[in-house]
Scaffold this motif. Structure first.
Motif, PDB file in Angstrom:
ATOM      1  N   TRP A 144       0.838  -1.201   0.000  1.00 37.96           N
ATOM      2  CA  TRP A 144       0.000   0.000   0.000  1.00 37.96           C
ATOM      3  C   TRP A 144       0.873   1.251   0.000  1.00 37.96           C
ATOM      4  CZ3 TRP A 144      -5.125  -0.594  -0.648  1.00 37.96           C
ATOM      5  CH2 TRP A 144      -5.921   0.552  -0.574  1.00 37.96           C
ATOM      6  N   VAL A 186      -8.866   6.606   2.050  1.00 37.41           N
ATOM      7  CA  VAL A 186      -8.764   5.253   1.504  1.00 37.41           C
ATOM      8  C   VAL A 186      -9.473   5.129   0.172  1.00 37.41           C
ATOM      9  CG1 VAL A 186     -10.828   4.340   2.656  1.00 37.41           C
ATOM     10  CG2 VAL A 186      -8.947   2.799   2.091  1.00 37.41           C
ATOM     11  N   ARG A 187     -10.543   5.881  -0.045  1.00 32.90           N
ATOM     12  CA  ARG A 187     -11.304   5.750  -1.289  1.00 32.90           C
ATOM     13  C   ARG A 187     -10.436   6.063  -2.506  1.00 32.90           C
ATOM     14  NH1 ARG A 187     -15.407  10.083  -0.542  1.00 32.90           N
ATOM     15  NH2 ARG A 187     -13.643  10.970   0.605  1.00 32.90           N
ATOM     16  N   THR A 224     -18.301  -0.219  -6.807  1.00 32.76           N
ATOM     17  CA  THR A 224     -18.199  -0.193  -5.351  1.00 32.76           C
ATOM     18  C   THR A 224     -19.564   0.000  -4.701  1.00 32.76           C
ATOM     19  OG1 THR A 224     -17.920   2.194  -5.174  1.00 32.76           O
ATOM     20  CG2 THR A 224     -15.943   0.902  -5.612  1.00 32.76           C
ATOM     21  N   LEU A 275     -14.530   2.012   6.010  1.00 33.68           N
ATOM     22  CA  LEU A 275     -13.433   2.905   6.382  1.00 33.68           C
ATOM     23  C   LEU A 275     -13.827   4.374   6.242  1.00 33.68           C
ATOM     24  CD1 LEU A 275     -10.525   0.837   4.886  1.00 33.68           C
ATOM     25  CD2 LEU A 275     -10.916   1.307   7.303  1.00 33.68           C
ATOM     26  N   SER A 282     -19.489   9.710  -3.424  1.00 33.37           N
ATOM     27  CA  SER A 282     -19.464   8.668  -2.398  1.00 33.37           C
ATOM     28  C   SER A 282     -20.675   8.769  -1.477  1.00 33.37           C
ATOM     29  CB  SER A 282     -18.180   8.778  -1.574  1.00 33.37           C
ATOM     30  OG  SER A 282     -17.050   8.538  -2.380  1.00 33.37           O
ATOM     31  N   SER A 339     -15.873  -3.824  -4.956  1.00 30.27           N
ATOM     32  CA  SER A 339     -15.241  -3.439  -3.699  1.00 30.27           C
ATOM     33  C   SER A 339     -16.233  -2.770  -2.767  1.00 30.27           C
ATOM     34  CB  SER A 339     -14.071  -2.483  -3.976  1.00 30.27           C
ATOM     35  OG  SER A 339     -13.356  -2.192  -2.802  1.00 30.27           O
ATOM     36  N   ASN A 340     -15.850  -2.708  -1.493  1.00 28.29           N
ATOM     37  CA  ASN A 340     -16.625  -2.015  -0.474  1.00 28.29           C
ATOM     38  C   ASN A 340     -15.660  -1.327   0.485  1.00 28.29           C
ATOM     39  OD1 ASN A 340     -18.607  -1.161   1.346  1.00 28.29           O
ATOM     40  ND2 ASN A 340     -18.420  -3.031   2.546  1.00 28.29           N
ATOM     41  N   ASP A 341     -15.513  -0.017   0.319  1.00 32.69           N
ATOM     42  CA  ASP A 341     -14.639   0.754   1.195  1.00 32.69           C
ATOM     43  C   ASP A 341     -15.429   1.492   2.273  1.00 32.69           C
ATOM     44  OD1 ASP A 341     -12.477  -0.021  -0.319  1.00 32.69           O
ATOM     45  OD2 ASP A 341     -12.501   1.767  -1.574  1.00 32.69           O
ATOM     46  N   HIS A 386      -7.323   3.663  -2.711  1.00 29.86           N
ATOM     47  CA  HIS A 386      -7.693   2.357  -3.257  1.00 29.86           C
ATOM     48  C   HIS A 386      -7.894   2.454  -4.772  1.00 29.86           C
ATOM     49  CE1 HIS A 386     -10.105  -1.576  -2.342  1.00 29.86           C
ATOM     50  NE2 HIS A 386      -9.088  -1.765  -3.150  1.00 29.86           N
ATOM     51  N   CYS A 393     -12.138  -6.287  -3.989  1.00 28.43           N
ATOM     52  CA  CYS A 393     -11.688  -5.325  -2.979  1.00 28.43           C
ATOM     53  C   CYS A 393     -10.165  -5.160  -2.979  1.00 28.43           C
ATOM     54  CB  CYS A 393     -12.216  -5.733  -1.606  1.00 28.43           C
ATOM     55  SG  CYS A 393     -12.147  -4.383  -0.376  1.00 28.43           S
ATOM     56  N   ILE A 394      -9.513  -5.521  -1.879  1.00 27.89           N
ATOM     57  CA  ILE A 394      -8.101  -5.253  -1.669  1.00 27.89           C
ATOM     58  C   ILE A 394      -7.211  -5.963  -2.685  1.00 27.89           C
ATOM     59  CG2 ILE A 394      -7.638  -7.169  -0.091  1.00 27.89           C
ATOM     60  CD1 ILE A 394      -6.373  -3.560   0.336  1.00 27.89           C
TER      61      ILE A 394
END
Length: 521
Positions: free
Chosen positions: A152, A429-430, A452, A424, A472, A419-421, A433, A395-396
């Motif tokens: 990361w 992070v959005r 997402t 957080l 978002s 994905s699902n952020d 990522h 996701c990650i």
């Protein structure tokens, strides 16, 4: 004393000035990443730190300064990890932020190793050895991924939102972009160390080479538009349902959220032109925790929806794994309502989907009960719809270059990241990522469709432009055209060859730096 490199006594190994300059570099690099939007600072951020290493050139003090730099950088750029601890886990903020320290100290070791190796080279060869830094840095980022599973905010990711600066990723991955960033930092540092015309000439030459590398990999199609739906090989409907993280799983709540997925999808499908193109609806990873394999009602409803609307569907589901385990899976339901492909997530999120501790370790069972205990998948399965083959990662997994590269090598025309952020929160992070997914597109010259739960949903062009992005934490829908893709990049074919060469040369020069002058520090 070698020119520009100080040989201080042990009593002067570190000073408050050294620490201050090291912290300055860490802060500059932190704010070059989202959400500070000062990415240009990455090209100069390391200069104060490099000057400290060069002036002191003592391995162990340099290691500790590098460790300090790395720990502060990772802590400051990944502060958002505390959000779920505080808002979901209910921990007091002081405890949550304290729990972030051990992880930062672990990954901070790698910049520490960078500083140690560079100091050894500087003591052996003088200021010119500074130009080994662009080899050492990506090599140790690669070592970080291979040993900790964590890459990361590698320095190259700071440039993700500037497509013209990241095209070298098509042959060297994110490491090649990091190499160029380090080269510019080193060129500036070298001038400050030597302060001679010859040093200026050398540094200008390096910067010219960096510019040529950037220009040689730029593409004429940059800045183009998405193709029209009529020219598409298939049409994709991306659903951003905005399922809340504090989901109360009462029967009524689940019915309403379930209905939201179908209603948003059906409305978008009704508005599409009837041009005969295959259609694919994509639902993201979310807290809904669909269980297709054991939920007969869901299977029947999906089958009816697919048949009625003549569309395929990709959704996230928890599926049975061997030994009573659970997979985090992506499923493809075709237009006939049948399950035709399943991909089980291979790279799981530590302390989110599994506990990276032995089962006998005190508290491991309790932590596993809180965060989940998924089984990693083992197979890369493409998902076909119409003429298109999709590689879907979850996701990650967008942070692991090998996953997207493997899918592309297997024949993926398009890459899809569900994905699902949301857990957080409204933090950096959005965009951090999304930066990972942008690099996967450039590395493989494939569009990446990022879908997402709470944002950011976006269509990422093969050149790295993130298009048609959503806001978002609000429901939204996007309709995109998908097309057949041909050819493979050097990175797709050869993977991390560039950084492996960097690592090999780093080890070689590190070994040579001890030859003929072994000393006790």
């Amino acid at each position: 004393m070698q020119d520009g490199v100080s040989k201080q006594s042990p009593a002067k190994r570190m000073t408050t000035t050294d620490v201050g300059l090291t912290l300055l570099s860490a802060v500059l690099l932190i704010i070059s990443f989202p959400d500070f939007n000062l990415s240009f600072l990455a090209w100069i951020a390391l200069v104060p730190f490099l000057l400290v290493v060069a002036r002191r050139s003592r391995p162990w003090p340099s290691f500790f300064l590098g460790w300090l730099f790395g720990s502060v950088f990772f802590y400051g750029s990944c502060y958002w990890l505390t959000y779920s601890m505080i808002h979901t886990g209910g921990l007091p903020p002081a405890i949550a932020f304290a729990l972030l320290v051990p992880g930062a100290l672990v990954v901070g070791v790698f910049p520490g190793a960078f500083a140690l190796m560079l100091a050894c080279a500087l003591r052996k060869w003088g200021p010119l050895a500074m130009f080994l830094a662009p080899l050492l840095w990506p090599a140790l980022e690669w070592a970080r991924l291979e040993t900790t599973g964590q890459l990361w905010n590698a320095v190259g990711y700071s440039q993700a939102y500037h497509p013209s600066l990241i095209q070298t990723a098509s042959w060297g991955g994110v490491y090649a972009v990091g190499f160029l960033i380090l080269a510019v930092n080193v060129a500036l540092t070298f001038v400050l160390l030597r302060r001679r015309l010859s040093a200026v000439a050398i540094s200008v030459s390096v910067m010219v080479l960096v510019g040529l590398a950037l220009m040689s990999t730029s593409l004429p199609g940059m800045g183009g538009h998405l193709i029209s739906l009529n020219d598409a090989a298939a049409i994709v409907i991306a659903i951003q349902p905005n399922v809340p993280m504090d989901l109360v799983k009462s029967t009524e709540d689940m019915k309403q959220l379930n209905a939201r997925h179908f209603e948003m999808s059906e409305l978008a499908l009704r508005q599409l032109p009837d041009n005969g193109r295959p259609r694919l609806v994509i639902w993201p990873e979310s807290p809904m925790n669909f269980t297709y394999g054991t939920d007969q009602q869901l299977r029947d409803r999906l089958a009816g929806f697919a048949k009625t609307n003549h569309t395929s569907i990709i959704l996230n589901s928890q599926e049975a794994a061997p030994n009573n385990g659970i997979y985090n899976s992506a499923l493809l339901i075709n237009e006939e309502g049948r399950l035709v492909a399943q991909y089980d997530k291979i790279r799981l999120l530590p302390f989110g989907e599994y506990v990276p501790l032995p089962r006998w370790f005190p508290g491991a069972g309790l932590i596993g009960a809180i965060v989940g205990d998924f089984t990693p998948g083992t197979n890369y399965r493409l998902m076909p719809f119409g003429e298109i083959n999709a590689g879907v990662f979850i996701c990650i997994e967008s942070a692991y270059p090998a996953i997207a590269r493997t899918f592309t090598g297997a024949g993926a025309d398009v890459l899809i990241n569900i994905s699902n952020d949301g857990y957080l929160g409204p933090t950096a992070v959005r965009r951090q990522h999304l930066a990972n997914a942008i690099f996967r597109a450039v590395e493989n010259r494939r569009p990446v469709l990022r879908v997402t739960n709470t944002g950011i949903t976006a269509f990422i062009m093969p050149t790295g432009e993130a298009r048609d992005a959503t806001s978002s934490f609000e429901p939204d829908v996007r309709v995109w055209a998908a097309w057949k893709s041909y050819g493979q990049t050097f990175y797709t074919k050869h993977g991390d060859l560039f950084v492996v060469v960097c690592a090999g040369l780093s080890v070689l020069f590190f070994g040579l730096s001890f030859r003929g002058r072994l000393k006790t520090e």
